[in-house]
Design an enzyme around this catalytic site. Structure first.
Site, PDB file in Angstrom:
ATOM      1  N   SER A   1      -7.331   3.537  12.635  1.00 61.13           N
ATOM      2  CA  SER A   1      -6.486   3.627  11.443  1.00 61.13           C
ATOM      3  C   SER A   1      -5.127   4.208  11.798  1.00 61.13           C
ATOM      4  O   SER A   1      -5.029   5.097  12.660  1.00 61.13           O
ATOM      5  CB  SER A   1      -7.150   4.520  10.390  1.00 61.13           C
TER       6      SER A   1
ATOM      7  N   TYR B   1      -9.976  12.713   7.829  1.00 55.60           N
ATOM      8  CA  TYR B   1     -10.126  11.332   8.273  1.00 55.60           C
ATOM      9  C   TYR B   1      -9.127  11.003   9.383  1.00 55.60           C
ATOM     10  O   TYR B   1      -9.491  10.405  10.404  1.00 55.60           O
ATOM     11  CB  TYR B   1      -9.905  10.404   7.074  1.00 55.60           C
TER      12      TYR B   1
END
Length: 309
Positions: A151, A161
């Protein structure tokens, strides 16, 4: 116009699609796509009786194999590894796709429970690490491919995250360098903002915060971050084909890219991140992603300063 390998015509070669996210999103779409191309795919799901698994059974050929796997449970990973090894020792294994992704908390690092960091690392990093290491003997024997969905959050200040995805991206870059002598090619896919069926919530976070933290930041601070995130995701792309095509290219192209950036606006984001001063990056993130309000304690101090003035 990409040059693809003749491996796609090999009738005995297996592609492994190993991820906890075949229940939905990129994983499910990629599993369907590769199955439709004629590959034999192992697709792992978290819930073998859930709607995502049922959809794969309905839409894919009988050659697709569904395997239950929770990447936070080493016994699940070992069971999947043993199954794959038993079914590919004689035929070879061409590809592994790591697509595991977990994130259910959108909050500052100080507000995020330590357990959330550990869960993100278990799923997004350690699970992919254990699965990749377990399959490397098979992948080295074929000079195969490893494609990992990471990501852009891994290169931005983006909660627990982002920290886990940063570790994952660096890990795969390490594998890319180390596996070159074996002919194994490793690619990263860093998608933009897509609707993948994942949800986050604030109620459990607010309820779990220590009283002093909640007083310092304020419940409205957490609510505003989540409101902006939900608003931001309303413009996320629903068509996942660009990501699926990037994964497929990483598996089959004669010379796959080291990194794929499917999605709009990523070029500008990476230019700002890598070439401009940090204050410009911070302004960009606040302008286009989340611009949190002042924590309650700082708002009170500001109010008192104004009164004194």
């Amino acid at each position: 116009n990409r040059l693809y390998l003749a491996v796609c015509l090999h009738p005995g070669l297996w592609l492994l699609l190993a991820l906890a996210g075949c229940d939905s999103g990129f994983g499910q779409a990629t599993a369907r796509h590769l199955d439709a191309m004629g590959f034999r795919v192992f697709a792992s799901v978290l819930d073998p009786q859930g709607p995502g698994a049922q959809e794969l059974r309905r839409s894919c050929s009988p050659s697709l194999t569904l395997l239950q796997m929770d990447l936070t449970k080493p016994e699940d990973i070992q069971r999947v590894l043993q199954h794959v090894q038993a079914h590919t020792n004689s035929t070879g294994l061409w590809g592994l796709v790591n697509n595991a992704g977990f994130n259910d908390t959108i909050a500052d690092a100080e507000l995020s429970p330590l357990g959330k960091f550990r869960t993100c690392m278990e799923v997004n990093f350690f699970g992919s690490l254990e699965l990749t290491k377990g399959l490397l003997p098979l992948l080295r024997s074929t000079g195969g491919r490893i494609v990992t969905v990471s990501s852009p959050a891994g290169e931005q200040p983006a909660f627990a995250y982002g920290a886990s995805k940063a570790a994952l991206s660096l890990l795969m870059d390490t594998f890319r360098s180390e596996l070159q002598p074996w002919g194994v090619k490793v690619s990263l896919v860093l998608p933009g903002y897509y609707k993948t069926g994942k949800r986050v919530g604030k109620q459990r976070l607010v309820a779990s915060l220590p009283r002093e933290l909640l007083q310092a930041y304020g419940e409205d601070y957490v609510e505003e971050i989540n409101r902006q995130f939900i608003q931001f995701m309303k413009v996320a792309v629903e068509d996942l084909s660009a990501v699926v095509n990037s994964i497929t290219d990483g598996l089959l192209a004669a010379n796959p890219a080291v990194r794929y950036y499917p999605g709009q606006g990523l070029g500008l984001m990476y230019f700002i991140h890598h070439y401009l001063p940090y204050f410009v990056r911070d302004l960009f993130l606040k302008g286009f992603f989340i611009n949190p309000k002042l924590p309650r304690a700082l708002r009170q101090e500001h109010h008192n300063d104004v009164k004194k003035a």
